[in-house]
Design a protein around this motif. Structure first.
Motif, PDB file in Angstrom:
ATOM      1  N   ILE A 161      13.761  -4.237  14.249  1.00 43.11           N
ATOM      2  CA  ILE A 161      13.826  -5.166  15.374  1.00 43.11           C
ATOM      3  C   ILE A 161      12.479  -5.259  16.091  1.00 43.11           C
ATOM      4  N   ILE A 162      11.667  -4.230  15.983  1.00 41.39           N
ATOM      5  CA  ILE A 162      10.337  -4.251  16.586  1.00 41.39           C
ATOM      6  C   ILE A 162       9.354  -4.907  15.618  1.00 41.39           C
ATOM      7  N   GLN A 163       8.633  -5.916  16.098  1.00 38.84           N
ATOM      8  CA  GLN A 163       7.649  -6.591  15.249  1.00 38.84           C
ATOM      9  C   GLN A 163       6.268  -6.001  15.512  1.00 38.84           C
ATOM     10  N   LYS A 164       5.622  -5.559  14.438  1.00 41.45           N
ATOM     11  CA  LYS A 164       4.272  -5.016  14.525  1.00 41.45           C
ATOM     12  C   LYS A 164       3.315  -5.930  13.762  1.00 41.45           C
ATOM     13  N   ASN A 165       2.183  -6.211  14.367  1.00 43.78           N
ATOM     14  CA  ASN A 165       1.131  -6.963  13.697  1.00 43.78           C
ATOM     15  C   ASN A 165      -0.147  -6.140  13.682  1.00 43.78           C
ATOM     16  N   TYR A 166      -0.854  -6.220  12.583  1.00 42.68           N
ATOM     17  CA  TYR A 166      -2.121  -5.515  12.426  1.00 42.68           C
ATOM     18  C   TYR A 166      -3.223  -6.517  12.119  1.00 42.68           C
ATOM     19  N   THR A 167      -4.440  -6.175  12.484  1.00 44.64           N
ATOM     20  CA  THR A 167      -5.613  -6.948  12.088  1.00 44.64           C
ATOM     21  C   THR A 167      -6.461  -6.071  11.178  1.00 44.64           C
ATOM     22  N   ALA A 168      -6.901  -6.643  10.075  1.00 42.43           N
ATOM     23  CA  ALA A 168      -7.699  -5.881   9.113  1.00 42.43           C
ATOM     24  C   ALA A 168      -8.847  -6.733   8.603  1.00 42.43           C
ATOM     25  N   VAL A 169      -9.838  -6.072   8.050  1.00 45.98           N
ATOM     26  CA  VAL A 169     -10.900  -6.754   7.297  1.00 45.98           C
ATOM     27  C   VAL A 169     -10.719  -6.375   5.839  1.00 45.98           C
ATOM     28  N   THR A 170     -10.555  -7.385   4.988  1.00 46.22           N
ATOM     29  CA  THR A 170     -10.359  -7.138   3.560  1.00 46.22           C
ATOM     30  C   THR A 170     -11.541  -7.656   2.747  1.00 46.22           C
ATOM     31  N   ILE A 171     -11.593  -7.205   1.509  1.00 45.84           N
ATOM     32  CA  ILE A 171     -12.706  -7.513   0.609  1.00 45.84           C
ATOM     33  C   ILE A 171     -12.267  -8.511  -0.457  1.00 45.84           C
ATOM     34  N   GLY A 172     -13.154  -9.474  -0.782  1.00 44.97           N
ATOM     35  CA  GLY A 172     -12.948 -10.347  -1.933  1.00 44.97           C
ATOM     36  C   GLY A 172     -12.286 -11.666  -1.615  1.00 44.97           C
ATOM     37  N   ALA A 173     -12.309 -12.582  -2.603  1.00 46.15           N
ATOM     38  CA  ALA A 173     -11.658 -13.886  -2.455  1.00 46.15           C
ATOM     39  C   ALA A 173     -10.157 -13.683  -2.278  1.00 46.15           C
ATOM     40  N   MET A 174      -9.567 -14.417  -1.325  1.00 47.29           N
ATOM     41  CA  MET A 174      -8.184 -14.141  -0.940  1.00 47.29           C
ATOM     42  C   MET A 174      -7.443 -15.434  -0.628  1.00 47.29           C
ATOM     43  N   GLN A 175      -6.172 -15.524  -1.003  1.00 49.13           N
ATOM     44  CA  GLN A 175      -5.350 -16.655  -0.615  1.00 49.13           C
ATOM     45  C   GLN A 175      -5.251 -16.708   0.901  1.00 49.13           C
ATOM     46  N   LEU A 176      -5.032 -17.886   1.448  1.00 45.19           N
ATOM     47  CA  LEU A 176      -5.000 -18.039   2.899  1.00 45.19           C
ATOM     48  C   LEU A 176      -3.791 -17.359   3.533  1.00 45.19           C
ATOM     49  N   GLN A 177      -2.705 -17.323   2.811  1.00 45.19           N
ATOM     50  CA  GLN A 177      -1.520 -16.624   3.322  1.00 45.19           C
ATOM     51  C   GLN A 177      -0.600 -16.273   2.154  1.00 45.19           C
ATOM     52  N   GLY A 178       0.305 -15.354   2.409  1.00 44.23           N
ATOM     53  CA  GLY A 178       1.209 -14.963   1.337  1.00 44.23           C
ATOM     54  C   GLY A 178       2.051 -13.765   1.721  1.00 44.23           C
TER      55      GLY A 178
END
Length: 284
Positions: A161-178
């Motif tokens: 029931i608790i929604q958690k969001n994180y921010t990260a920096v990732t490496i490489g070409a990546m889809q916009l969402q998924g």
């Protein structure tokens, strides 16, 4: 042996096993592991008799803790940022490089009494984190301040029931969402991601500022899921790509928001914490 702490079960409690109820009621033993040790050693009394893990406790029962130096945790004089607090719960900021709990003295758990106000409620206990953040991860940590709120907040996490969001920096070409649906430790694990910003990088090809939302709560879930799609989190020495691991700057993973309904006031709470400066420096 000397009695060091005493607790009277409030009227709202009936039919709960001692091993579950006792977690958080003693200032000197905030953890479930500590309670198990105390019960095994015969250090917890219920109505003047040795407590048994599976026995049920009820309204007005007297629970006492006998002295034993090996179970006592020290409180640490370490300043933490408190973002929200009332008599039931609190939300604090955990810096990267600090343990939430464990055998070491310098932990968030041991620093909480120094940073939070004592609850005025009858089942007030030593404040206790109700979920975990990795040593290398910074961000928001939810804290229970009473025996009942610790259990209720734990249920919110169990029921997702608790929604958690994180921010990260990732490496490489990546889809916009998924969405990533890859088992972790042979258990179903689901995370979703949304790319907020991308820049070209000579060393890493691309760096992405990404919003991550875990829908299950497995150990290292976000780190493993990002690695599984070929976009490991920058600074991840355990799951990163060989030759592309940034060392000495820490892990670029930050618990940026918590959103939930307060289990007692029914207020909708959304607590946010801005990303560390090192994230923005990469994209400036």
């Amino acid at each position: 042996m000397k009695i060091v702490e005493n607790h009277i079960v409030p009227a709202t409690i009936n039919g709960i096993r001692l091993s579950d109820y006792a977690v958080g009621i003693f200032l000197t033993i905030p953890s479930k592991a500590g309670i198990k040790k105390a019960l095994k050693k015969g250090l917890i009394l219920v109505n003047n008799k040795r407590g048994v893990s599976g026995q049920f406790i009820n309204e007005s029962d007297q629970i006492e803790l006998l002295e034993d130096e090996t179970l006592i945790k020290k409180n640490i004089d370490l300043d933490l940022e408190v973002l929200w607090e009332d008599d039931y719960l609190a939300v604090i900021y955990k810096p990267a490089g600090l343990l939430v709990s464990g055998n070491k003295a310098k932990t968030v758990t041991n620093a909480l009494p120094h940073n939070l106000q004592t609850s005025s409620l009858t089942d007030s206990v030593k404040p206790q984190p109700v979920h975990r953040l990795d040593f290398a991860t910074s961000g928001l940590l939810l804290i229970g301040k009473t025996a009942t709120s610790i259990r209720e907040l734990g249920k919110l996490f169990e029921n997702k029931i608790i929604q958690k969001n994180y921010t990260a920096v990732t490496i490489g070409a990546m889809q916009l969402q998924g969405t990533v649906n890859v088992a972790v430790d042979e258990k179903e694990s689901i995370s979703s991601f949304q790319v907020l910003k991308t820049i070209a990088s000579e060393k890493y090809e691309y760096l992405n500022m990404v919003l991550l939302t875990p829908h299950t709560g497995r150990r290292h879930q976000l780190r493993k899921h990002c690695a599984s799609i070929g976009n490991p989190i920058l600074g991840d020495v355990e799951y990163g790509l060989e030759g592309k691991i940034l060392k000495g700057k820490g892990l670029y993973l930050h618990a940026s928001s918590l959103s939930f309904i307060h289990p007692y006031t029914r207020e909708k709470l959304t607590i946010q914490k801005e990303i560390p400066t090192k994230f923005n420096r990469l994209f400036s």
